[in-house]
Design a protein around this motif. Structure first.
Motif, PDB file in Angstrom:
ATOM      1  N   VAL A  76       0.829  -1.200   0.000  1.00 56.04           N
ATOM      2  CA  VAL A  76       0.000   0.000   0.000  1.00 56.04           C
ATOM      3  C   VAL A  76       0.867   1.255   0.000  1.00 56.04           C
ATOM      4  O   VAL A  76       1.801   1.384   0.795  1.00 56.04           O
ATOM      5  CB  VAL A  76      -0.933   0.032   1.229  1.00 56.04           C
ATOM      6  N   LEU A  77       0.522   2.186  -0.883  1.00 62.12           N
ATOM      7  CA  LEU A  77       1.079   3.538  -0.864  1.00 62.12           C
ATOM      8  C   LEU A  77      -0.043   4.484  -0.504  1.00 62.12           C
ATOM      9  O   LEU A  77      -1.111   4.462  -1.127  1.00 62.12           O
ATOM     10  CB  LEU A  77       1.654   3.919  -2.232  1.00 62.12           C
ATOM     11  N   GLY A  78       0.186   5.315   0.506  1.00 61.99           N
ATOM     12  CA  GLY A  78      -0.807   6.288   0.906  1.00 61.99           C
ATOM     13  C   GLY A  78      -0.519   7.664   0.340  1.00 61.99           C
ATOM     14  O   GLY A  78       0.645   8.044   0.168  1.00 61.99           O
ATOM     15  N   VAL A  79      -1.579   8.408   0.054  1.00 62.96           N
ATOM     16  CA  VAL A  79      -1.496   9.824  -0.301  1.00 62.96           C
ATOM     17  C   VAL A  79      -2.344  10.563   0.721  1.00 62.96           C
ATOM     18  O   VAL A  79      -3.527  10.234   0.909  1.00 62.96           O
ATOM     19  CB  VAL A  79      -2.011  10.091  -1.724  1.00 62.96           C
ATOM     20  N   GLU A  80      -1.753  11.548   1.405  1.00 61.43           N
ATOM     21  CA  GLU A  80      -2.445  12.222   2.508  1.00 61.43           C
ATOM     22  C   GLU A  80      -2.029  13.686   2.556  1.00 61.43           C
ATOM     23  O   GLU A  80      -0.831  13.988   2.614  1.00 61.43           O
ATOM     24  CB  GLU A  80      -2.112  11.526   3.824  1.00 61.43           C
ATOM     25  N   PRO A  81      -2.991  14.634   2.536  1.00 65.97           N
ATOM     26  CA  PRO A  81      -2.624  16.050   2.528  1.00 65.97           C
ATOM     27  C   PRO A  81      -2.177  16.599   3.873  1.00 65.97           C
ATOM     28  O   PRO A  81      -1.491  17.624   3.914  1.00 65.97           O
ATOM     29  CB  PRO A  81      -3.917  16.742   2.072  1.00 65.97           C
ATOM     30  N   ASP A  82      -2.534  15.938   4.975  1.00 67.21           N
ATOM     31  CA  ASP A  82      -2.188  16.420   6.310  1.00 67.21           C
ATOM     32  C   ASP A  82      -0.886  15.745   6.762  1.00 67.21           C
ATOM     33  O   ASP A  82      -0.854  14.536   7.008  1.00 67.21           O
ATOM     34  CB  ASP A  82      -3.324  16.099   7.282  1.00 67.21           C
ATOM     35  N   ALA A  83       0.182  16.537   6.869  1.00 67.32           N
ATOM     36  CA  ALA A  83       1.489  15.968   7.205  1.00 67.32           C
ATOM     37  C   ALA A  83       1.489  15.289   8.568  1.00 67.32           C
ATOM     38  O   ALA A  83       2.246  14.342   8.795  1.00 67.32           O
ATOM     39  CB  ALA A  83       2.559  17.061   7.169  1.00 67.32           C
ATOM     40  N   ARG A  84       0.657  15.757   9.495  1.00 72.29           N
ATOM     41  CA  ARG A  84       0.607  15.134  10.824  1.00 72.29           C
ATOM     42  C   ARG A  84       0.004  13.735  10.754  1.00 72.29           C
ATOM     43  O   ARG A  84       0.496  12.796  11.384  1.00 72.29           O
ATOM     44  CB  ARG A  84      -0.190  16.021  11.772  1.00 72.29           C
ATOM     45  N   MET A  85      -1.049  13.594   9.966  1.00 73.65           N
ATOM     46  CA  MET A  85      -1.649  12.276   9.781  1.00 73.65           C
ATOM     47  C   MET A  85      -0.670  11.360   9.044  1.00 73.65           C
ATOM     48  O   MET A  85      -0.501  10.187   9.400  1.00 73.65           O
ATOM     49  CB  MET A  85      -2.948  12.403   8.984  1.00 73.65           C
ATOM     50  N   ALA A  86      -0.035  11.911   8.017  1.00 69.19           N
ATOM     51  CA  ALA A  86       0.932  11.114   7.251  1.00 69.19           C
ATOM     52  C   ALA A  86       2.066  10.637   8.144  1.00 69.19           C
ATOM     53  O   ALA A  86       2.506   9.482   8.054  1.00 69.19           O
ATOM     54  CB  ALA A  86       1.469  11.939   6.081  1.00 69.19           C
ATOM     55  N   PHE A  88       2.037  10.059  11.332  1.00 69.50           N
ATOM     56  CA  PHE A  88       1.551   9.000  12.210  1.00 69.50           C
ATOM     57  C   PHE A  88       1.545   7.674  11.458  1.00 69.50           C
ATOM     58  O   PHE A  88       1.996   6.643  11.974  1.00 69.50           O
ATOM     59  CB  PHE A  88       0.149   9.335  12.709  1.00 69.50           C
ATOM     60  N   ALA A  89       1.030   7.689  10.223  1.00 70.80           N
ATOM     61  CA  ALA A  89       0.973   6.458   9.432  1.00 70.80           C
ATOM     62  C   ALA A  89       2.372   5.953   9.095  1.00 70.80           C
ATOM     63  O   ALA A  89       2.641   4.746   9.154  1.00 70.80           O
ATOM     64  CB  ALA A  89       0.172   6.715   8.158  1.00 70.80           C
ATOM     65  N   GLN A  90       3.276   6.869   8.760  1.00 74.33           N
ATOM     66  CA  GLN A  90       4.642   6.471   8.425  1.00 74.33           C
ATOM     67  C   GLN A  90       5.335   5.816   9.621  1.00 74.33           C
ATOM     68  O   GLN A  90       6.088   4.846   9.464  1.00 74.33           O
ATOM     69  CB  GLN A  90       5.430   7.690   7.959  1.00 74.33           C
ATOM     70  N   ALA A  91       5.064   6.320  10.812  1.00 79.26           N
ATOM     71  CA  ALA A  91       5.671   5.761  12.009  1.00 79.26           C
ATOM     72  C   ALA A  91       5.204   4.339  12.285  1.00 79.26           C
ATOM     73  O   ALA A  91       5.832   3.620  13.058  1.00 79.26           O
ATOM     74  CB  ALA A  91       5.375   6.654  13.215  1.00 79.26           C
ATOM     75  N   ARG A  92       4.110   3.953  11.636  1.00 77.88           N
ATOM     76  CA  ARG A  92       3.575   2.606  11.814  1.00 77.88           C
ATOM     77  C   ARG A  92       3.763   1.752  10.564  1.00 77.88           C
ATOM     78  O   ARG A  92       3.039   0.783  10.345  1.00 77.88           O
ATOM     79  CB  ARG A  92       2.108   2.698  12.230  1.00 77.88           C
TER      80      ARG A  92
END
Length: 273
Positions: A76-86, A88-92
């Motif tokens: 899965v590759l995610g695209v997310e406009p909110d860097a804070r949400m991104a 969090f996801a990257q840390a997991r």
């Protein structure tokens, strides 16, 4: 999710409300913990109906849906406009690129499935389906889905009254406390229309998954601050709304059962590119 009905596709052009769209990362951890996952049957059906494991998750947030697809064997590759949400996801363990879907550059990459979980209403409807067609492989699947739920009237009415009182200028304050499922189904039918207009997909399908979840007072008060109508309120405004809703749940014995319907509009990219 709409986690509350006001997050479903609206006549208001939510994709233009960028400050709201990018406000969910204010408490990314709460968001990730409080919001429910998606039905396993939905995930399995998308995976089974896709030609391969490469998934693009548009508006991936903290990665709730993405982790479910990873667990099902997808890359899965995610695209997310909110860097804070991104972040969090990257840390997991999720690979995420920070951008709106409209501005995101595929750099020649193509995918077997494109999913949008509780996020497509933040995408420009005139551009979203056409761009999805460009980044999907032949026979790739587009799957747009989200939760619909209406709290019991004993909870919904105090919430709506408190929102009107503390935030009368909110675009959600004029909404009724509860709306029928058909309202949301009509929103997903409009998504199907936008997919048809591209002439790049087979006939869209509408899927439905019904389930339920029990909430304690504290659990529901954790969900509410993560919803679009509340993420940008001042702390005192939010506290007043949560107090009103907390009293309402207390009056029901401190717990209630939420009946969820997860709706999906899905279509397969035609083989001719």
């Amino acid at each position: 999710m709409p986690t509350i009905p006001r997050e479903q596709p609206e006549p208001v052009q939510l994709h233009r409300a960028r400050r709201m769209a990018e406000s969910f990362g204010a408490d990314a951890e709460r968001y990730d913990q409080a919001r429910p996952p998606y039905p396993d049957d939905l995930v399995a059906r998308v995976v089974a109906g896709s030609p391969g494991p490469d998934v693009l998750d548009v508006g991936c947030g903290t990665g709730i849906a993405a982790r479910q697809f990873q667990a099902a064997g997808c890359s899965v590759l995610g695209v997310e406009p909110d860097a804070r949400m991104a972040g969090f996801a990257q840390a997991r363990g999720l690979q995420v690129e920070v951008a709106t879907f409209e501005a995101w550059e595929s750099a020649g990459r193509a995918f077997d499935a494109l999913i949008a979980a509780q996020s497509w209403h933040w995408v420009d409807p005139a551009a979203g389906a056409a761009k999805a067609a460009r980044v999907l492989r032949p026979d790739g699947r587009l799957a747009i889905f989200g939760h619909v739920y209406e709290p019991p009237v004993e909870v919904a009415e105090p919430f709506a009254a408190a929102l009107r009182r503390v935030a009368p200028d909110s675009p959600f304050s004029s909404q009724p406390a509860r709306r029928p499922l058909e309202t949301y189904q009509a929103g997903y039918a409009k998504i199907a229309d936008s997919i048809r207009e591209t002439e790049q997909f087979g006939e869209p399908e509408q899927w439905r998954f019904d389930w339920q979840q029990s909430y304690s007072r504290d659990q529901w008060l954790d969900v509410l601050p993560t919803t679009g109508g509340l993420t940008r309120l001042r702390s005192e405004q939010l506290a007043e709304i949560l107090e009103a809703v907390g009293h309402a749940v207390d009056a029901l014995g401190g717990r209630f059962t939420m009946h969820y319907t997860t709706l999906a509009t899905t279509a397969v990219r035609t083989a001719t590119r």
